[in-house]
Write an enzyme that holds these catalytic residues in place. Sequence first.
Site, mmCIF file in Angstrom:
data_model
loop_
_atom_site.group_PDB
_atom_site.id
_atom_site.type_symbol
_atom_site.label_atom_id
_atom_site.label_comp_id
_atom_site.label_asym_id
_atom_site.label_seq_id
_atom_site.Cartn_x
_atom_site.Cartn_y
_atom_site.Cartn_z
ATOM 1 N N CYS C 208 43.374 38.242 49.506
ATOM 2 C CA CYS C 208 42.678 39.456 50.104
ATOM 3 C C CYS C 208 41.351 38.605 50.524
ATOM 4 C CB CYS C 208 42.340 40.591 49.017
ATOM 5 S SG CYS C 208 41.950 39.832 47.398
ATOM 6 N N THR C 209 40.666 37.655 49.807
ATOM 7 C CA THR C 209 39.660 37.155 50.471
ATOM 8 C C THR C 209 39.808 36.402 51.738
ATOM 9 O OG1 THR C 209 39.005 36.289 48.029
ATOM 10 C CG2 THR C 209 38.128 35.088 49.834
#
Lengths: 568, 180, 439
Positions: C208-209
């Site tokens: 997700c980063t």
Amino acid sequence: MRRTKGPVLIVYKMAATLNKGTGLDKNNKYDRQLRLWGDHGQAALESSRVCLINASATGTEILKNLVLPGIGSFTIVDSCKVKGEDVGINFFLTVDSIGKSRAQVATELLSELNEDVAGDFLEEDVDDLLEKNPSFFSTFTTVIATQLPEKTLLHLGKVLWERNIPLIVCRCYGFIGYLRMVIKEHTIVESHPDNTHEDLRLDRPFKGLHEFCDSLDLNSMNKKDHSHTPWLVLLYKYLDIWKNMNGGKIPSTYKEKTALKELIKEGVRRNAEGVPDDEENFEEAIRSVNSSLHATAVPAEIQALFEDPCCLNLNTDSKNFWVMVRALKEFTENEGQGLLPLRGSIPDMTSDSERYIQLQTVYRDQAEIDATAVAGHVHALLHNIGREEPLNPDRTKKPGTLSDSEIRTFCRNAAFLTVLRCRSLEEEYTTETANLEELGQHILEEEEDANSDSDDTVLYILLRAADRFFTEYNRYPSYFDDTLDADIPKLKACLSKLLHDWGLTAGVKDDYVHEICRYGASELHTVAAFMGGVAAQEVIKVVTGQFVPINNTFIYNAQKQTSTTIIL
Amino acid sequence: MIKLFSLKQQKKDGETASERGKRASAAQLRIQKDINELNLPRTCQVEFPDPDDLLNFKVIISPDEEFYRGGRFVFSFKVGQGYPHDPPKVKCETMVYHPNIDLEGNVCLNILREDWKPVLTINSIVYGLQYLFLEPNPEDPLNKEAAEVLQTNRRLFEQNVAKSMRGGHIGTVYFDRCLI
Amino acid sequence: METEWPGRWDHIQKILLRTGPFAHPSFEPSPEVLSFLKETCKILVIGAGGLGCELLKDLALMGFRDIHVIDMDTIDVSNLNRQFLFRAKDVGKAKADVAAAFINTRIPGAKVTPHFAKIQDFDEDFYRDFHIVVCGLDSIIARRWINGMLISMLKYENGALDQSSVIPMVDGGTEGFKGNARVILPGITACVECTLGLYPPQVNFPLCTIAHTPRLPEHCIEFVRILLWPKEEPFGAGVAIDGDDPNHIKWILEKSQERASQYNISGVNYRLTQGVVKRIMPAVASTNAVISAVCATEVFKLATSCCLPLNNYMNFNDTKGVYTYTFEAEKSEGCLACSDRPQVLNFTETDKLQDIINHLQENATYQMKSPGVTTSMDGKNKTLYMQTVKSIEEKTRENLKKSLKELGLMDKQELYVADVTTPNTLTFQLQLGTKMENS
């Protein structure tokens, strides 16, 4: 290609060098090491001139590991002819070269390793050279001496010490490796420390950090922003609350830190049922309490540099390093309010991109402001010592001046500056100035603890005893098979005399004397290869000014695969 | 204590009955243990297209509550020879409208990447995946659009999930039917 | 070429013709020790890269002659800063071939045999021939594989290890200025699998980063590598990223820079991009020289017994001065590889698989609950029966009724059995006799 006997330097060039080689891209060729010392480190390496005394196995192994990464040039000084036993242990000599100049053969074969490195050799006796033409050595960045007898070594040490040329002494003796760094003063800006505290200033927040953190209001944030607020900001805010409750103090004891952690924990948002949300940033903030709340201060090592005479008494000939240290000192006493310039970097942490980059910019901007202030001091100091034109609008780099990027690098590394000052060989070898306390203590420990596993200092003492044996008998103990046993008591006697001269009463176990006699001054290839790697890396450290060299004696025990570093 | 070993004591007889086949690798032995001890919730099944290949299999999750109730989601597992030092590679083969799974099937689950540890097992991953369907996390999304809807309008998100599972468009993206 | 000349072995012979207080208790100084190195001892070097080149040189100069080297790689320009047996003209050739040829030319008498292949291409018959295996690898998988191979070749008699089946493994590894070297006596001291935790885990950023909240230049590069490349397939459908193709790196660099500037992230450049994509470890000649030298010294000690071997792990780091740390890595009780001593199962070829399962469940020593049984045939896993997984149970159920012969199980076949009652999968060796013998 020519051969010579006189003191004429023969430059040996590979045909490939003359043809300009294959033109390999250096970025490609050196990629794996550029990631360690950078382009500027490589540039320093490529402008270095290294001298090797004696193309022994140890010597050629060292050079191999310097020619491969691309030093500028090397020169081998060696008057020996290749012998059968040399070829048996040296990869850079061949059987058909027996009887030829060892310097020449080794130079040829080493030059093949890298067409960007110039190799040359001098077939001359070191003792003669030191006698007749000692300034020969002045042209080198570093001198490496291998397998030298004590007398020659001390003469060489004296000549180089006077001329301020770094000397690395390396020898292999059976399963023992020995390295001695002899360098008057070596200053390091980029020491590349392994584990360091971040420079976050939570205890002494600067203006930009205040403003940024104060501009964020945790209470009014939506859930997403709340859980993506960098922990640095969280810690700042909860620390503020804690300080207000505790008379402005920051938590220092375990109990106080635990209380702060509890306070942060209470800040985690809860859902409708009152269950705390999963907020990773809060977890990170709690985890960081212990590591991030140490008091920001000038480290003792840097404080010591501020008091160093080289820093206090600048003159026209002062090294750039000391000018910058002085500027740093003036910065901490003025703009810095007792602190070093801000490092300007933050670790990665849970955050949205925007606020992380903003926070990063806050730190970078302050670091830039600090570096500019330091630069101001540097230029004023340079001006005072007459090293810079007062009006130099473009600030182009001139000898003796400093570029802004150098000053920035210096500021980023301000907490890790290192100065290495080795003792001279003369100091080590003169009984009055020898570090007998150190030696005595090590023998005592060795004697007291029969299973002492940790220390190889005793091997140094035995090497010195072997050298004494050589001075007395003109051969190393048990070099010849027929004196294998006869030399044992003789070496014991040399050892006793040595210890007596040093005024040491403790003894050395007989086992070691026997072992040294077993070695018979043999040079084993794998021990030479080990020391070849270690010594080459020390040369690279000296030449690039990066990483921290050995201070000052390194002993390798290949039997136990252990090592010891001692200051002698 | 140093264990003494001397090469000289070795008798090299060269004679050895050649055993059949190569020995199973450490990764293979470990995955066999993991598989044999799978203890799945009743909403999960594991399928081995080839029972001899324990390194490649599918996990099917059919949630019976919350948003994804009634759906059937297939995940492919690829276990490499680096297992358990390296985590298995897991992809979602069913197109799903989910904040933590993107339309290419990438799954954002911490134990599949940054928090993987060799003590974790296939079972831990299956539980992790099941949890994603019960508690989709809109704070750290892979599918940003789905996450935004979940955050701003839970009701609409629920409708979108239901629609996607029946088969249909959410915005411009078409989802295949995946209801049981 | 002249292979003997006066003085050639003078240095080594001081150690081998003389003994000392620190020699191995079994050491007897004699000319035969050197003869053993020169004429009998057979060494396998795995890897002809940074460590491998050094190892070959070191071993050949320490008197070893019959050396085999395996490497599956070809020479790249970026090898030349440390892999000193290779020249610019060798780029593209097989590392093993060039390295072997160089050593054989330079060192009279050396007989290095190259294998341009993977270690997995060879079987037990190949590995059994060597006295010592020394590894200079950068892959944990390959280390684990050879470790498993050497352990699988151990023989036990009445529960005691037969020392003649032990092939010592000396293993080195480097990264930048750090390195380690270790001696493994399979079955006797800690093995690779015992200490798997010593190897650092791979760096994997959260997806997700990478997808939505990049903060570092590395996040931008990983975005392009993991998420954008499969979506855009810039060099055609199914074309995987080739870290050595400058066009691929250039594309990733450009896209990463685009993404970085979108988020105001600085620091994406060619070097970093290539480093992230290829997971490049920095490497320098000096560290490779040091670690290989330690490994070769240990091979020499093991082969000659001239002194005690390293016990058993050494760490090295020369960033700040020179730091070494030597310690005894401990054998792990529950090691997947070396704690697993094959146990014998006596059956006949007419017995059914069900009989084995029953035995494992009913025998007082085992009392297993639901054993899952596999074996290895033609180098591939074969699942014989597994009750706990429905889809496998259904497909293997009929095996229960088959005889061992029908299943293709032979005498000395290994069976791997997993069960909740044991911490690891256990290895059993089938011993197939006739009914008479068993009754």
